[in-house]
Design an enzyme around this catalytic site. Structure first.
Site, PDB file in Angstrom:
ATOM      1  N   PHE A   1      -1.911 -11.959  12.428  1.00 44.30           N
ATOM      2  CA  PHE A   1      -2.110 -12.796  13.437  1.00 44.30           C
ATOM      3  C   PHE A   1      -2.510 -12.354  14.664  1.00 44.30           C
ATOM      4  O   PHE A   1      -2.365 -12.897  15.919  1.00 44.30           O
ATOM      5  CB  PHE A   1      -1.028 -13.920  13.600  1.00 44.30           C
ATOM      6  CG  PHE A   1      -0.743 -14.633  12.455  1.00 44.30           C
ATOM      7  CD1 PHE A   1      -1.438 -15.452  11.763  1.00 44.30           C
ATOM      8  CD2 PHE A   1       0.558 -14.340  11.696  1.00 44.30           C
ATOM      9  CE1 PHE A   1      -1.021 -16.206  10.714  1.00 44.30           C
ATOM     10  CE2 PHE A   1       0.869 -15.046  10.195  1.00 44.30           C
ATOM     11  CZ  PHE A   1       0.205 -15.849  10.018  1.00 44.30           C
ATOM     12  N   CYS A   2      -2.830 -11.008  14.723  1.00 49.18           N
ATOM     13  CA  CYS A   2      -3.625 -10.294  15.849  1.00 49.18           C
ATOM     14  C   CYS A   2      -5.008 -10.766  16.095  1.00 49.18           C
ATOM     15  O   CYS A   2      -5.721 -10.970  14.902  1.00 49.18           O
ATOM     16  CB  CYS A   2      -3.375  -8.813  15.520  1.00 49.18           C
ATOM     17  SG  CYS A   2      -4.208  -7.877  17.104  1.00 49.18           S
ATOM     18  N   GLY A   3      -5.588 -10.667  17.299  1.00 50.51           N
ATOM     19  CA  GLY A   3      -6.916 -10.950  17.500  1.00 50.51           C
ATOM     20  C   GLY A   3      -7.819  -9.992  17.049  1.00 50.51           C
ATOM     21  O   GLY A   3      -9.083 -10.136  17.003  1.00 50.51           O
ATOM     22  N   PHE A   4      -7.387  -8.624  16.651  1.00 51.45           N
ATOM     23  CA  PHE A   4      -8.016  -7.538  16.075  1.00 51.45           C
ATOM     24  C   PHE A   4      -8.199  -7.735  14.402  1.00 51.45           C
ATOM     25  O   PHE A   4      -8.859  -7.071  13.916  1.00 51.45           O
ATOM     26  CB  PHE A   4      -7.555  -6.310  16.326  1.00 51.45           C
ATOM     27  CG  PHE A   4      -7.690  -5.937  17.692  1.00 51.45           C
ATOM     28  CD1 PHE A   4      -8.989  -5.724  18.422  1.00 51.45           C
ATOM     29  CD2 PHE A   4      -6.419  -6.005  18.394  1.00 51.45           C
ATOM     30  CE1 PHE A   4      -9.101  -5.521  19.599  1.00 51.45           C
ATOM     31  CE2 PHE A   4      -6.714  -5.801  19.877  1.00 51.45           C
ATOM     32  CZ  PHE A   4      -7.971  -5.494  20.559  1.00 51.45           C
ATOM     33  N   ALA A   5      -7.432  -8.960  13.895  1.00 57.12           N
ATOM     34  CA  ALA A   5      -7.616  -9.031  12.403  1.00 57.12           C
ATOM     35  C   ALA A   5      -8.800  -8.889  11.823  1.00 57.12           C
ATOM     36  O   ALA A   5      -9.190  -8.565  10.690  1.00 57.12           O
ATOM     37  CB  ALA A   5      -6.800 -10.401  12.065  1.00 57.12           C
TER      38      ALA A   5
END
Length: 183
Positions: free
Chosen positions: A60-64
């Site tokens: 659920f990270c913006g970098f996923a």
């Protein structure tokens, strides 16, 4: 007499096991559970002598979306021996507590085929051995999708922040340097 001859192969196998352990870089000592599988990954057996990209991930990270780039990198270089190891972690509070959900994000949403482990601690005293050694050789991950490029001898040759995308020229250059390294 026959018993002695049976003992010789057992002794040879034991010595071979000791030699293999001695050849295993500290980074790869131990094992990690494979994501949503009953098996564990013996890191030394699976990755010794191979160039690696190790990355701590979070669903659920913006970098996923970097999962797509990491998969493209793996597809591009796997025939040259590159291995990618994704290690989900909730150290930055962006990973599911449910391994099935993590697996869905990796395998279904992003089509990951490289090795993924069950979620692990990647920072501090509780960090899994792999990440303790990565931190000793370079630095601990500062956020999710922190990337380490490791040569065939198990030494970190470069590390990259979350902001560095998998198609970044400097990152690609480090991967190609690892591919060119001697075991």
């Amino acid at each position: 007499m026959q018993m002695r001859w049976l003992a010789v192969p057992a002794l040879l196998m034991a010595f071979a096991g000791l030699a293999q352990a001695a050849d295993c870089p500290e980074l790869l000592q131990g094992s990690l559970p494979k994501l949503r599988a009953k098996e564990s990954i013996d890191l030394c057996q699976r990755f010794a002598g191979k160039p690696l990209v190790v990355v701590n991930t979070a669903s659920f990270c913006g970098f996923a979306p970097q999962f797509k780039g990491l998969e493209a990198l793996y597809q591009r270089y796997k025939d040259q021996g590159l291995e990618v190891i994704g290690v989900p972690s909730n150290d930055f509070k962006q990973e599911s507590k449910d391994g099935a959900e993590t697996a869905k994000v990796c395998y279904v949403n992003y089509g990951v085929t490289f090795t993924m482990t069950e979620p692990q601690k990647v920072r501090g005293d509780d960090a899994t051995h792999l990440f303790k050694i990565l931190a000793e050789q370079s630095s601990a991950p500062k956020w999710n999708f922190y990337k380490y490029v490791v040569d065939r001898k198990g030494k970190v040759i470069a590390n990259f922040s979350s902001l560095t995308k998998p198609d970044n020229p400097e990152f690609i250059e480090a991967v190609e340097k690892a591919l060119a390294s001697k075991p």
